[in-house]
Design a protein around this motif. Structure first.
Motif, PDB file in Angstrom:
ATOM      1  N   LEU A 175       0.804  -1.218   0.000  1.00  0.00           N
ATOM      2  CA  LEU A 175       0.000   0.000   0.000  1.00  0.00           C
ATOM      3  C   LEU A 175       0.844   1.277   0.000  1.00  0.00           C
ATOM      4  CD1 LEU A 175      -2.745  -1.132   2.544  1.00  0.00           C
ATOM      5  CD2 LEU A 175      -3.006  -0.820   0.069  1.00  0.00           C
ATOM      6  N   SER A 176       2.108   1.148  -0.343  1.00  0.00           N
ATOM      7  CA  SER A 176       2.951   2.346  -0.416  1.00  0.00           C
ATOM      8  C   SER A 176       2.441   3.271  -1.512  1.00  0.00           C
ATOM      9  CB  SER A 176       4.403   1.951  -0.708  1.00  0.00           C
ATOM     10  OG  SER A 176       5.174   3.116  -0.949  1.00  0.00           O
ATOM     11  N   ASP A 177       2.451   4.581  -1.228  1.00  0.00           N
ATOM     12  CA  ASP A 177       2.032   5.518  -2.271  1.00  0.00           C
ATOM     13  C   ASP A 177       3.135   5.719  -3.308  1.00  0.00           C
ATOM     14  OD1 ASP A 177       2.713   6.551   0.345  1.00  0.00           O
ATOM     15  OD2 ASP A 177       2.768   8.543  -0.522  1.00  0.00           O
ATOM     16  N   HIS A 178       4.315   5.139  -3.058  1.00  0.00           N
ATOM     17  CA  HIS A 178       5.395   5.141  -4.042  1.00  0.00           C
ATOM     18  C   HIS A 178       5.381   3.795  -4.764  1.00  0.00           C
ATOM     19  CE1 HIS A 178       6.930   8.847  -2.358  1.00  0.00           C
ATOM     20  NE2 HIS A 178       6.945   8.288  -1.161  1.00  0.00           N
ATOM     21  N   GLU A 179       5.092   3.815  -6.054  1.00  0.00           N
ATOM     22  CA  GLU A 179       4.903   2.579  -6.808  1.00  0.00           C
ATOM     23  C   GLU A 179       6.089   1.626  -6.686  1.00  0.00           C
ATOM     24  OE1 GLU A 179       3.321   3.072 -10.858  1.00  0.00           O
ATOM     25  OE2 GLU A 179       3.080   5.189 -10.339  1.00  0.00           O
ATOM     26  N   TYR A 180       7.301   2.157  -6.771  1.00  0.00           N
ATOM     27  CA  TYR A 180       8.494   1.305  -6.786  1.00  0.00           C
ATOM     28  C   TYR A 180       8.703   0.587  -5.449  1.00  0.00           C
ATOM     29  CZ  TYR A 180      10.833   5.053  -4.194  1.00  0.00           C
ATOM     30  OH  TYR A 180      11.169   5.981  -3.238  1.00  0.00           O
ATOM     31  N   GLN A 181       8.090   1.093  -4.363  1.00  0.00           N
ATOM     32  CA  GLN A 181       8.257   0.476  -3.044  1.00  0.00           C
ATOM     33  C   GLN A 181       7.288  -0.682  -2.804  1.00  0.00           C
ATOM     34  OE1 GLN A 181       7.949   3.659  -0.166  1.00  0.00           O
ATOM     35  NE2 GLN A 181      10.062   4.308  -0.491  1.00  0.00           N
ATOM     36  N   ARG A 182       6.291  -0.846  -3.664  1.00  0.00           N
ATOM     37  CA  ARG A 182       5.288  -1.898  -3.443  1.00  0.00           C
ATOM     38  C   ARG A 182       5.827  -3.289  -3.708  1.00  0.00           C
ATOM     39  NH1 ARG A 182       0.771   1.335  -6.847  1.00  0.00           N
ATOM     40  NH2 ARG A 182       0.948   3.257  -5.630  1.00  0.00           N
ATOM     41  N   GLY A 183       6.856  -3.376  -4.501  1.00  0.00           N
ATOM     42  CA  GLY A 183       7.400  -4.678  -4.854  1.00  0.00           C
ATOM     43  C   GLY A 183       6.616  -5.297  -5.999  1.00  0.00           C
ATOM     44  N   SER A 184       7.200  -6.297  -6.608  1.00  0.00           N
ATOM     45  CA  SER A 184       6.578  -6.971  -7.740  1.00  0.00           C
ATOM     46  C   SER A 184       5.662  -8.087  -7.269  1.00  0.00           C
ATOM     47  CB  SER A 184       7.660  -7.564  -8.639  1.00  0.00           C
ATOM     48  OG  SER A 184       8.361  -8.587  -7.924  1.00  0.00           O
ATOM     49  N   SER A 185       4.890  -8.631  -8.195  1.00  0.00           N
ATOM     50  CA  SER A 185       4.063  -9.798  -7.863  1.00  0.00           C
ATOM     51  C   SER A 185       4.948 -10.973  -7.464  1.00  0.00           C
ATOM     52  CB  SER A 185       3.182 -10.179  -9.071  1.00  0.00           C
ATOM     53  OG  SER A 185       3.978 -10.390 -10.219  1.00  0.00           O
ATOM     54  N   ARG A 186       6.104 -11.116  -8.117  1.00  0.00           N
ATOM     55  CA  ARG A 186       7.022 -12.212  -7.798  1.00  0.00           C
ATOM     56  C   ARG A 186       7.553 -12.099  -6.367  1.00  0.00           C
ATOM     57  NH1 ARG A 186       9.461 -15.175 -11.634  1.00  0.00           N
ATOM     58  NH2 ARG A 186       7.366 -14.951 -12.501  1.00  0.00           N
ATOM     59  N   ARG A 187       7.929 -10.885  -5.968  1.00  0.00           N
ATOM     60  CA  ARG A 187       8.439 -10.682  -4.612  1.00  0.00           C
ATOM     61  C   ARG A 187       7.329 -10.913  -3.583  1.00  0.00           C
ATOM     62  NH1 ARG A 187      10.607  -5.000  -1.875  1.00  0.00           N
ATOM     63  NH2 ARG A 187      10.918  -5.869   0.212  1.00  0.00           N
ATOM     64  N   THR A 188       6.136 -10.405  -3.868  1.00  0.00           N
ATOM     65  CA  THR A 188       5.007 -10.576  -2.945  1.00  0.00           C
ATOM     66  C   THR A 188       4.673 -12.052  -2.784  1.00  0.00           C
ATOM     67  OG1 THR A 188       4.130  -8.443  -3.674  1.00  0.00           O
ATOM     68  CG2 THR A 188       2.631  -9.885  -2.470  1.00  0.00           C
ATOM     69  N   LEU A 189       4.676 -12.780  -3.884  1.00  0.00           N
ATOM     70  CA  LEU A 189       4.398 -14.210  -3.834  1.00  0.00           C
ATOM     71  C   LEU A 189       5.453 -14.932  -3.009  1.00  0.00           C
ATOM     72  CD1 LEU A 189       2.658 -16.559  -4.790  1.00  0.00           C
ATOM     73  CD2 LEU A 189       3.979 -16.596  -6.917  1.00  0.00           C
ATOM     74  N   SER A 190       6.713 -14.586  -3.186  1.00  0.00           N
ATOM     75  CA  SER A 190       7.796 -15.204  -2.421  1.00  0.00           C
ATOM     76  C   SER A 190       7.627 -14.940  -0.919  1.00  0.00           C
ATOM     77  CB  SER A 190       9.142 -14.649  -2.900  1.00  0.00           C
ATOM     78  OG  SER A 190      10.203 -15.124  -2.121  1.00  0.00           O
ATOM     79  N   ASP A 191       7.279 -13.708  -0.567  1.00  0.00           N
ATOM     80  CA  ASP A 191       7.091 -13.364   0.851  1.00  0.00           C
ATOM     81  C   ASP A 191       5.902 -14.113   1.451  1.00  0.00           C
ATOM     82  OD1 ASP A 191       9.249 -11.686   0.713  1.00  0.00           O
ATOM     83  OD2 ASP A 191       8.071  -9.837   0.537  1.00  0.00           O
ATOM     84  N   LEU A 192       4.836 -14.288   0.667  1.00  0.00           N
ATOM     85  CA  LEU A 192       3.664 -15.019   1.149  1.00  0.00           C
ATOM     86  C   LEU A 192       3.998 -16.498   1.364  1.00  0.00           C
ATOM     87  CD1 LEU A 192       0.901 -13.363  -1.037  1.00  0.00           C
ATOM     88  CD2 LEU A 192       0.957 -13.389   1.477  1.00  0.00           C
TER      89      LEU A 192
END
Length: 198
Positions: A175-192
């Motif tokens: 939910l960062s208002d800075h797009e580059y800080q949100r991370g990619s779908s790949r990174r989010t999937l890895s963290d999950l």
């Protein structure tokens, strides 16, 4: 005799189980483990889309079906607003495309949706499943859309005690208002996946 022409037909599978919105209305909030499994399933789909440079642009509870009512088996539907990053578009910017409560700050400003916009929408959805509320907005009633972008910046409201700190941090990043800080779908999937393994 009638002239014949080729037409593209989209055939969709019927999926029993109801949408996320319907399941929330009928059964209330899912458990944290159910949400993690749901998030994993949804992010796998988002990662597949993003890997071929397609953005959904309208991720929300009514556009996700739970196959057989199972939170671990989400199915993303309604690709009417989706587009490829290289596609030509008839949309003239500034323009707002999507559902207001799930639009990223850049979409609310009338800018083009990018992959990070889908990550934002997923963050809003995960936050809502964890708390029952939108991370920023109490209501959009009476607000002009031009004012909304200013209301979805900074840190989201604190989550409930039942939410593990690692999951709260992950959703906060999405939910960062800075797009580059949100991370990619790949990174989010890895963290999950790491969260699910704990």
């Amino acid at each position: 005799m009638f002239a014949t022409e080729n037409r593209t037909v989209l055939i969709c599978e019927h999926i029993d189980g109801g949408s996320v919105g319907q399941n929330l209305a009928a059964n209330g909030l899912p458990t944290v483990p159910q949400i993690v499994m749901f998030a994993l399933g949804l992010m796998r789909t988002i990662d597949e889309l993003h890997s071929v440079d397609v953005i959904h642009r309208d991720i929300k509870p009514d556009n996700i079906i739970l196959r057989d009512g199972d939170w671990a088996r989400p199915v993303l539907i309604d690709f009417g607003l989706s587009r490829g990053l290289a596609d030509e578009t008839f949309t003239v910017y500034p323009a707002r495309v999507g559902t207001v409560a799930y639009m990223s700050p850049e979409q609310l400003r009338g800018e083009k949706a990018r992959k990070a916009s889908d990550i934002w929408a997923c963050g809003v959805l995960f936050y809502k499943l964890l708390t029952g509320n939108h991370p920023y907005l109490v209501t959009t009633a009476g607000l002009h859309i031009d004012d909304l972008a200013d209301l979805v910046v900074g840190n989201p409201r604190p989550m409930l005690e039942r939410v593990p700190p690692e999951l709260e941090s992950l959703v906060g990043r999405m939910l960062s208002d800075h797009e580059y800080q949100r991370g990619s779908s790949r990174r989010t999937l890895s963290d999950l996946k790491k969260l699910a393994a704990k």
